[in-house]
Design a protein around this motif. Structure first.
Motif, PDB file in Angstrom:
ATOM      1  N   TRP A  78      -7.208   1.840  -5.095  1.00  0.00           N
ATOM      2  CA  TRP A  78      -5.818   1.821  -4.624  1.00  0.00           C
ATOM      3  C   TRP A  78      -4.913   1.656  -5.820  1.00  0.00           C
ATOM      4  CZ3 TRP A  78      -3.514   3.138  -0.344  1.00  0.00           C
ATOM      5  CH2 TRP A  78      -2.262   2.639  -0.012  1.00  0.00           C
ATOM      6  N   LYS A 107      -1.479   1.714  -5.596  1.00  0.00           N
ATOM      7  CA  LYS A 107      -0.147   1.258  -5.197  1.00  0.00           C
ATOM      8  C   LYS A 107      -0.101  -0.258  -5.187  1.00  0.00           C
ATOM      9  CE  LYS A 107       0.379   5.312  -2.284  1.00  0.00           C
ATOM     10  NZ  LYS A 107       0.612   5.822  -0.960  1.00  0.00           N
ATOM     11  N   THR A 157       1.492  -2.550   0.500  1.00  0.00           N
ATOM     12  CA  THR A 157       1.027  -1.890   1.708  1.00  0.00           C
ATOM     13  C   THR A 157       1.998  -2.227   2.824  1.00  0.00           C
ATOM     14  OG1 THR A 157      -0.360  -3.762   2.304  1.00  0.00           O
ATOM     15  CG2 THR A 157      -1.410  -1.984   1.077  1.00  0.00           C
ATOM     16  N   HIS A 184      -3.193  -8.233  -3.100  1.00  0.00           N
ATOM     17  CA  HIS A 184      -3.607  -6.932  -3.629  1.00  0.00           C
ATOM     18  C   HIS A 184      -5.081  -6.958  -4.029  1.00  0.00           C
ATOM     19  CE1 HIS A 184      -3.234  -3.101  -5.684  1.00  0.00           C
ATOM     20  NE2 HIS A 184      -3.882  -3.634  -6.685  1.00  0.00           N
ATOM     21  N   VAL A 227      -9.458  -0.247  -1.427  1.00  0.00           N
ATOM     22  CA  VAL A 227      -8.929  -0.292  -0.067  1.00  0.00           C
ATOM     23  C   VAL A 227      -9.884   0.431   0.875  1.00  0.00           C
ATOM     24  CG1 VAL A 227      -6.493  -0.460  -0.713  1.00  0.00           C
ATOM     25  CG2 VAL A 227      -7.515   1.792  -0.379  1.00  0.00           C
TER      26      VAL A 227
END
Length: 151
Positions: free
Chosen positions: A67, A69, A72, A85, A89
């Motif tokens: 992931w 990013k 979420t 985090h 994911v």
């Protein structure tokens, strides 16, 4: 969302209450029954995100991947605690109201694909079906069906 083209089996003493064939993609934000979890295990390496759940060809597919990013989208139907985090994911598909306490459960599921000797693919991957009695961590009672990728 039972499919009109499927003849469901009948079992003495049981009434079919829910069937999901994934004939059409589900909108997990607006569906009256299904949603997704935005959590994960605090001690785990994976964070659950909606984007990891896909509906293709009459199947639900849940992916595990890196992931990139930072944030979420929160989902108020699933998680009661904060899970920060994570570098990986995956997804958790669940009912909005934990309304299934007992009965007969059937699931068609496939274990994740692993490649022995490849540490990036041969990991601790488990395909599961859980039936919870109540909200997460409240009155933790569950029925589990688990298939590991290395069996």
């Amino acid at each position: 969302h039972p499919s009109p083209s499927v003849k469901y089996p009948k079992y003495p003493g049981f009434t079919l209450w829910l069937a999901e064939e994934f004939d059409q993609p589900l909108d997990l934000d607006t569906d009256p029954i299904w949603t997704w979890s935005d959590g994960g295990l605090k001690e785990g390496a994976v964070r659950f995100v909606k984007e990891a759940i896909k509906f293709e060809g009459g199947k639900m597919k849940i992916e595990a991947r890196r992931w990139n990013k930072d944030k979420t989208q929160p989902c108020s139907h699933a998680e009661v605690g904060h899970v920060g985090h994570r570098r990986l994911v995956s997804g958790e598909f669940r009912t909005k109201h934990n309304m299934f306490r007992y009965g007969r459960y059937e699931v068609r599921m496939k274990a994740p694909t692993v490649r022995p000797g490849n540490p990036n693919i041969n990991g601790n991957f488990i395909a599961t079906m859980f039936v919870f009695k109540d909200a997460k961590y409240k009155n933790w009672r569950e029925i589990d069906i688990e298939v590991t990728g290395d069996t």
